[in-house]
Design a protein around this motif. Sequence first.
Motif, mmCIF file in Angstrom:
data_model
loop_
_atom_site.group_PDB
_atom_site.id
_atom_site.type_symbol
_atom_site.label_atom_id
_atom_site.label_comp_id
_atom_site.label_asym_id
_atom_site.label_seq_id
_atom_site.Cartn_x
_atom_site.Cartn_y
_atom_site.Cartn_z
ATOM 1 N N LEU A 270 -19.188 -0.370 29.635
ATOM 2 C CA LEU A 270 -19.566 0.898 30.267
ATOM 3 C C LEU A 270 -18.294 1.611 30.708
ATOM 4 N N VAL A 271 -18.109 2.839 30.239
ATOM 5 C CA VAL A 271 -16.931 3.611 30.610
ATOM 6 C C VAL A 271 -17.327 4.581 31.717
ATOM 7 N N SER A 272 -16.828 4.333 32.914
ATOM 8 C CA SER A 272 -17.130 5.174 34.072
ATOM 9 C C SER A 272 -15.923 6.040 34.407
ATOM 10 N N PRO A 273 -16.128 7.157 35.107
ATOM 11 C CA PRO A 273 -14.997 7.994 35.525
ATOM 12 C C PRO A 273 -14.005 7.198 36.362
ATOM 13 N N ALA A 274 -12.732 7.505 36.197
ATOM 14 C CA ALA A 274 -11.676 6.785 36.913
ATOM 15 C C ALA A 274 -11.197 7.607 38.102
ATOM 16 N N GLY A 275 -10.537 6.934 39.032
ATOM 17 C CA GLY A 275 -9.980 7.608 40.195
ATOM 18 C C GLY A 275 -8.949 6.736 40.869
ATOM 19 N N ASN A 276 -8.051 7.359 41.646
ATOM 20 C CA ASN A 276 -7.018 6.617 42.389
ATOM 21 C C ASN A 276 -6.157 5.743 41.486
ATOM 22 N N LEU A 277 -5.850 6.275 40.294
ATOM 23 C CA LEU A 277 -4.988 5.582 39.312
ATOM 24 C C LEU A 277 -5.589 4.272 38.810
ATOM 25 N N SER A 278 -6.919 4.108 38.928
ATOM 26 C CA SER A 278 -7.556 2.869 38.469
ATOM 27 C C SER A 278 -7.448 2.692 36.958
ATOM 28 N N THR B 262 -19.973 7.100 29.836
ATOM 29 C CA THR B 262 -20.677 6.881 28.566
ATOM 30 C C THR B 262 -21.149 5.439 28.459
ATOM 31 N N GLN B 263 -22.291 5.273 27.819
ATOM 32 C CA GLN B 263 -22.844 3.948 27.537
ATOM 33 C C GLN B 263 -23.051 3.812 26.034
ATOM 34 N N LEU B 264 -21.978 3.965 25.302
ATOM 35 C CA LEU B 264 -22.039 3.947 23.843
ATOM 36 C C LEU B 264 -22.585 2.625 23.315
ATOM 37 N N PHE B 265 -22.333 1.536 24.024
ATOM 38 C CA PHE B 265 -22.757 0.215 23.550
ATOM 39 C C PHE B 265 -24.277 0.105 23.414
ATOM 40 N N MET B 266 -25.012 1.048 24.000
ATOM 41 C CA MET B 266 -26.467 1.038 23.892
ATOM 42 C C MET B 266 -26.945 1.631 22.569
ATOM 43 N N HIS B 267 -26.026 2.231 21.818
ATOM 44 C CA HIS B 267 -26.343 2.812 20.506
ATOM 45 C C HIS B 267 -25.721 1.910 19.437
ATOM 46 N N ALA B 268 -26.470 0.906 19.021
ATOM 47 C CA ALA B 268 -25.934 -0.129 18.127
ATOM 48 C C ALA B 268 -25.402 0.437 16.823
ATOM 49 N N ASN B 269 -25.987 1.524 16.337
ATOM 50 C CA ASN B 269 -25.545 2.092 15.057
ATOM 51 C C ASN B 269 -24.162 2.730 15.146
ATOM 52 N N LEU B 270 -23.685 2.995 16.373
ATOM 53 C CA LEU B 270 -22.381 3.636 16.561
ATOM 54 C C LEU B 270 -21.273 2.645 16.925
#
Length: 330
Positions: A234-242, A149-157
């Motif tokens: 930016l919230v990206s999918p996680a993996g390998n216990l990151s 998700t790139q929520l930070f691109m939606h300033a109203n949220l």
Amino acid sequence: MQASMLKWAVNLLKTFMFPIAVYLSILIITLLMSKTGYVSFGAFDRIVRGSVLTTITAYAIALPLSGGRWDFAPGIIIMLAGIIGSNLTIDLGLGPVMLLAITMAVAILLSLFEGLLYVWIRVPTIIVSLGVVMMYEAISGVVYGGSGTQLFMHANLTIFARSPWIYILLAVVMVSFYYLLGHTKFGYDTRSLSANPRLAVNMGVKEKKNILLTYLVVGGLLGISAVINASTVLVSPAGNLSSTALMFSSMAPVLMGLHLAQFTNLPLGIFAGALGMNALSYGMVVMGINSSLQTVVIGVFIVVFMAYTTNQERIRTYLNRTKAGRKASA
């Protein structure tokens, strides 16, 4: 009345002496290095705002930890709830309040699932949580095509990550957490189970119910953290216990808060610990210290702090003996 107020003020000062000392020390060092980035109001505001996410996450870690339950899942719950809540809100064209409500609901469901697994199979939480982390990390790479998700691109949220709402949110969470732990049956039962589980159960405390309530509260806290986190990065999918890195970044304030809480209470102690650690981290950025060395410095700092707080009685006894020996020899 005046005496009690004065005592409370002194204890409050003792609680926040740690972040004040860290801030002033680094301020002096940066000024001696002719770096003014640390002295501005913007730097101070950045330190405090950065402490909000750390503090709320630390509350969610400290609650099960007080019952001896180590949990590695907070990081991935923050990330996965942020991905699902943000994308649902954007797709449905909803506002920031609904974003907060949806994300908290998702985080509560994710947290309660972990709590139910623990209650059902009765395997130590350190093992259950690792399994949950791997499961949720896999899901984070599947939902919404693994786009995150790139929520930070939606300033109203993203209003809950900006002043003044981020501070209002922190105040509401801090007061609620204090009331929940100190003035409710849930808080009394939690402390009883932490002190002596067998005795508490024999006295009528329902352990399974308390565990599930704990994970419900943890889920709510992590949902709030998810909104703040998704609003800033930016919230990206996680993996390998990151995803556990997000949890470990809040562990230091928990450990320090448990010590500082003796002067006032746990919510203020954890907040003071978060402020101190964020002041240290941002100070090292201003001084130009690279990220690898920052990790080493923070690790050494935590070890020294915990070594002192754990052995302070032995240190005090040793100093008193040394002082008495000097007087005797004189």
